[in-house]
Scaffold this motif. Structure first.
Motif, PDB file in Angstrom:
ATOM      1  N   LEU A  59       6.856   9.111  -4.049  1.00 24.88           N
ATOM      2  CA  LEU A  59       6.311   7.886  -3.199  1.00 24.88           C
ATOM      3  C   LEU A  59       6.516   8.387  -1.802  1.00 24.88           C
ATOM      4  CD1 LEU A  59       7.325   4.912  -5.435  1.00 24.88           C
ATOM      5  CD2 LEU A  59       5.224   6.319  -5.540  1.00 24.88           C
ATOM      6  N   LEU A  60       5.666   8.545  -0.986  1.00 21.87           N
ATOM      7  CA  LEU A  60       5.606   8.998   0.390  1.00 21.87           C
ATOM      8  C   LEU A  60       5.783   8.172   1.535  1.00 21.87           C
ATOM      9  CD1 LEU A  60       2.802  11.678  -0.011  1.00 21.87           C
ATOM     10  CD2 LEU A  60       5.168  11.894  -0.465  1.00 21.87           C
ATOM     11  N   GLY A  61       5.850   6.851   1.113  1.00 19.84           N
ATOM     12  CA  GLY A  61       5.734   5.707   2.082  1.00 19.84           C
ATOM     13  C   GLY A  61       4.688   4.733   2.067  1.00 19.84           C
TER      14      GLY A  61
ATOM     15  N   THR B 279       0.967  -1.189  -0.033  1.00 25.02           N
ATOM     16  CA  THR B 279       0.047  -0.031  -0.012  1.00 25.02           C
ATOM     17  C   THR B 279       1.035   1.130   0.026  1.00 25.02           C
ATOM     18  OG1 THR B 279      -1.611  -1.099   1.371  1.00 25.02           O
ATOM     19  CG2 THR B 279      -1.786   1.279   1.078  1.00 25.02           C
ATOM     20  N   VAL B 280       1.123   1.837  -1.178  1.00 26.08           N
ATOM     21  CA  VAL B 280       1.923   2.955  -1.456  1.00 26.08           C
ATOM     22  C   VAL B 280       1.097   4.460  -1.318  1.00 26.08           C
ATOM     23  CG1 VAL B 280       3.674   3.821  -2.956  1.00 26.08           C
ATOM     24  CG2 VAL B 280       3.209   1.318  -2.989  1.00 26.08           C
ATOM     25  N   GLU B 281       1.650   5.095  -0.457  1.00 30.59           N
ATOM     26  CA  GLU B 281       1.106   6.683  -0.269  1.00 30.59           C
ATOM     27  C   GLU B 281       1.682   7.080  -1.321  1.00 30.59           C
ATOM     28  OE1 GLU B 281       2.053   7.769   3.770  1.00 30.59           O
ATOM     29  OE2 GLU B 281       1.193   6.103   4.651  1.00 30.59           O
ATOM     30  N   VAL B 282       1.132   7.978  -2.123  1.00 28.24           N
ATOM     31  CA  VAL B 282       1.607   8.957  -3.367  1.00 28.24           C
ATOM     32  C   VAL B 282       1.307  10.338  -3.125  1.00 28.24           C
ATOM     33  CG1 VAL B 282       1.661   6.975  -4.947  1.00 28.24           C
ATOM     34  CG2 VAL B 282      -0.376   8.139  -4.691  1.00 28.24           C
ATOM     35  N   GLY B 283       2.563  11.266  -3.654  1.00 31.98           N
ATOM     36  CA  GLY B 283       1.949  12.505  -3.806  1.00 31.98           C
ATOM     37  C   GLY B 283       1.545  13.030  -4.964  1.00 31.98           C
ATOM     38  N   ASP B 284       1.284  14.387  -5.265  1.00 33.26           N
ATOM     39  CA  ASP B 284       0.892  14.845  -6.410  1.00 33.26           C
ATOM     40  C   ASP B 284       1.816  14.651  -7.379  1.00 33.26           C
ATOM     41  OD1 ASP B 284      -1.518  15.785  -5.097  1.00 33.26           O
ATOM     42  OD2 ASP B 284      -0.651  17.787  -4.577  1.00 33.26           O
ATOM     43  N   PRO B 285       1.468  14.505  -8.567  1.00 26.01           N
ATOM     44  CA  PRO B 285       2.302  14.288  -9.811  1.00 26.01           C
ATOM     45  C   PRO B 285       2.931  15.703 -10.105  1.00 26.01           C
ATOM     46  CG  PRO B 285      -0.054  13.476 -10.399  1.00 26.01           C
ATOM     47  CD  PRO B 285      -0.024  14.257  -9.075  1.00 26.01           C
ATOM     48  N   VAL B 286       4.052  15.591 -10.643  1.00 19.54           N
ATOM     49  CA  VAL B 286       4.832  16.837 -10.970  1.00 19.54           C
ATOM     50  C   VAL B 286       5.171  16.596 -12.266  1.00 19.54           C
ATOM     51  CG1 VAL B 286       6.985  18.030 -10.478  1.00 19.54           C
ATOM     52  CG2 VAL B 286       5.986  16.692  -8.576  1.00 19.54           C
ATOM     53  N   ILE B 287       4.354  17.584 -13.124  1.00 18.96           N
ATOM     54  CA  ILE B 287       4.802  17.641 -14.707  1.00 18.96           C
ATOM     55  C   ILE B 287       6.091  18.204 -14.865  1.00 18.96           C
ATOM     56  CG2 ILE B 287       3.697  18.222 -16.906  1.00 18.96           C
ATOM     57  CD1 ILE B 287       1.833  16.767 -15.106  1.00 18.96           C
ATOM     58  N   VAL B 288       7.038  17.338 -15.706  1.00 18.61           N
ATOM     59  CA  VAL B 288       8.280  17.867 -16.324  1.00 18.61           C
ATOM     60  C   VAL B 288       8.043  18.301 -17.642  1.00 18.61           C
ATOM     61  CG1 VAL B 288      10.463  17.019 -16.794  1.00 18.61           C
ATOM     62  CG2 VAL B 288       9.362  15.819 -14.973  1.00 18.61           C
ATOM     63  N   GLY B 289       7.090  17.863 -18.325  1.00 19.05           N
ATOM     64  CA  GLY B 289       6.910  18.727 -19.710  1.00 19.05           C
ATOM     65  C   GLY B 289       6.296  17.727 -20.898  1.00 19.05           C
ATOM     66  N   GLU B 290       6.176  18.262 -21.865  1.00 19.79           N
ATOM     67  CA  GLU B 290       5.452  17.439 -23.047  1.00 19.79           C
ATOM     68  C   GLU B 290       6.369  17.363 -24.145  1.00 19.79           C
ATOM     69  OE1 GLU B 290       1.780  17.630 -26.113  1.00 19.79           O
ATOM     70  OE2 GLU B 290       1.439  18.337 -24.083  1.00 19.79           O
ATOM     71  N   VAL B 291       6.524  15.886 -24.463  1.00 17.06           N
ATOM     72  CA  VAL B 291       7.377  15.841 -25.519  1.00 17.06           C
ATOM     73  C   VAL B 291       6.769  14.938 -26.629  1.00 17.06           C
ATOM     74  CG1 VAL B 291       9.526  14.774 -26.288  1.00 17.06           C
ATOM     75  CG2 VAL B 291       9.351  15.873 -24.074  1.00 17.06           C
ATOM     76  N   GLY B 292       6.592  15.486 -27.940  1.00 13.21           N
ATOM     77  CA  GLY B 292       5.825  14.464 -28.628  1.00 13.21           C
ATOM     78  C   GLY B 292       4.569  14.290 -28.524  1.00 13.21           C
ATOM     79  N   GLY B 293       3.698  14.998 -27.763  1.00 16.46           N
ATOM     80  CA  GLY B 293       2.506  14.675 -27.485  1.00 16.46           C
ATOM     81  C   GLY B 293       2.076  13.498 -26.000  1.00 16.46           C
TER      82      GLY B 293
ATOM     83  N   PRO C 275      -7.067   7.864  -4.962  1.00 12.03           N
ATOM     84  CA  PRO C 275      -6.740   9.413  -5.043  1.00 12.03           C
ATOM     85  C   PRO C 275      -5.324   9.526  -4.420  1.00 12.03           C
ATOM     86  CG  PRO C 275      -9.087   9.205  -4.483  1.00 12.03           C
ATOM     87  CD  PRO C 275      -8.404   7.789  -4.477  1.00 12.03           C
ATOM     88  N   ASN C 276      -5.095   8.969  -3.183  1.00 13.07           N
ATOM     89  CA  ASN C 276      -3.701   9.417  -2.413  1.00 13.07           C
ATOM     90  C   ASN C 276      -2.870   8.068  -2.234  1.00 13.07           C
ATOM     91  OD1 ASN C 276      -4.438  12.107  -1.861  1.00 13.07           O
ATOM     92  ND2 ASN C 276      -5.884  11.317  -0.395  1.00 13.07           N
TER      93      ASN C 276
END
Length: 142
Positions: free
Chosen positions: A27-29, A5-19, A131-132
């Protein structure tokens, strides 16, 4: 073999490449139950490529603190499904895992003699996104 059971943070967008959108999810623990028990050490990362149709390629790396010692986990996989279902997951809705495909192939590395058998197996995880957090049922490939 195990359930994560993996607690996850909000996604961090790096960018868009080729669509395709490149992002990572901290991964918070979390916890490990089953044949082995322990915790997921905070600080891992799940690098993702989101395809134009909403499918997500997954490449995660993180560590476990089990009763017998530490384990590095390397995981590559895919979350796929109908575009409407994937859009609901992306919007934070809880969607039953039976409505989409979420699988990863896992490799383990440990210096613990008690966990040495994990170094010599490939496992498949069946996942479900909430969600989390994410749940992963881990099965050895025999």
């Amino acid at each position: 073999m195990m359930t994560f059971t993996v607690e996850v943070g909000d996604p961090v967008i790096v960018g868009e490449v080729g669509g395709q959108v490149r992002r990572y999810v901290p991964l918070l623990g979390g916890k490990v139950d089953g044949d082995y028990s322990g915790i997921i050490i905070p600080g891992g990362m799940d690098w993702q490529t989101v395809m134009p149709n909403g499918c997500v390629e997954i490449s995660a790396r993180y560590a476990l603190e089990l009763e017998q010692g530490r384990v590095e986990v390397r995981s590559k996989g895919l979350r796929a499904g109908a575009p409407g279902v994937l859009a609901r997951i992306a919007a934070g809705e809880i969607v039953p895992g039976s409505q989409y495909y979420f699988r990863t192939a896992m490799r383990f590395s440990s210096g613990s003699l008690e966990l040495a058998a994990l170094n010599q197996i490939l496992a498949i995880a069946i996942g479900e996104r909430f969600p989390n957090y994410v749940t992963l049922g881990i099965y050895p490939v025999l």
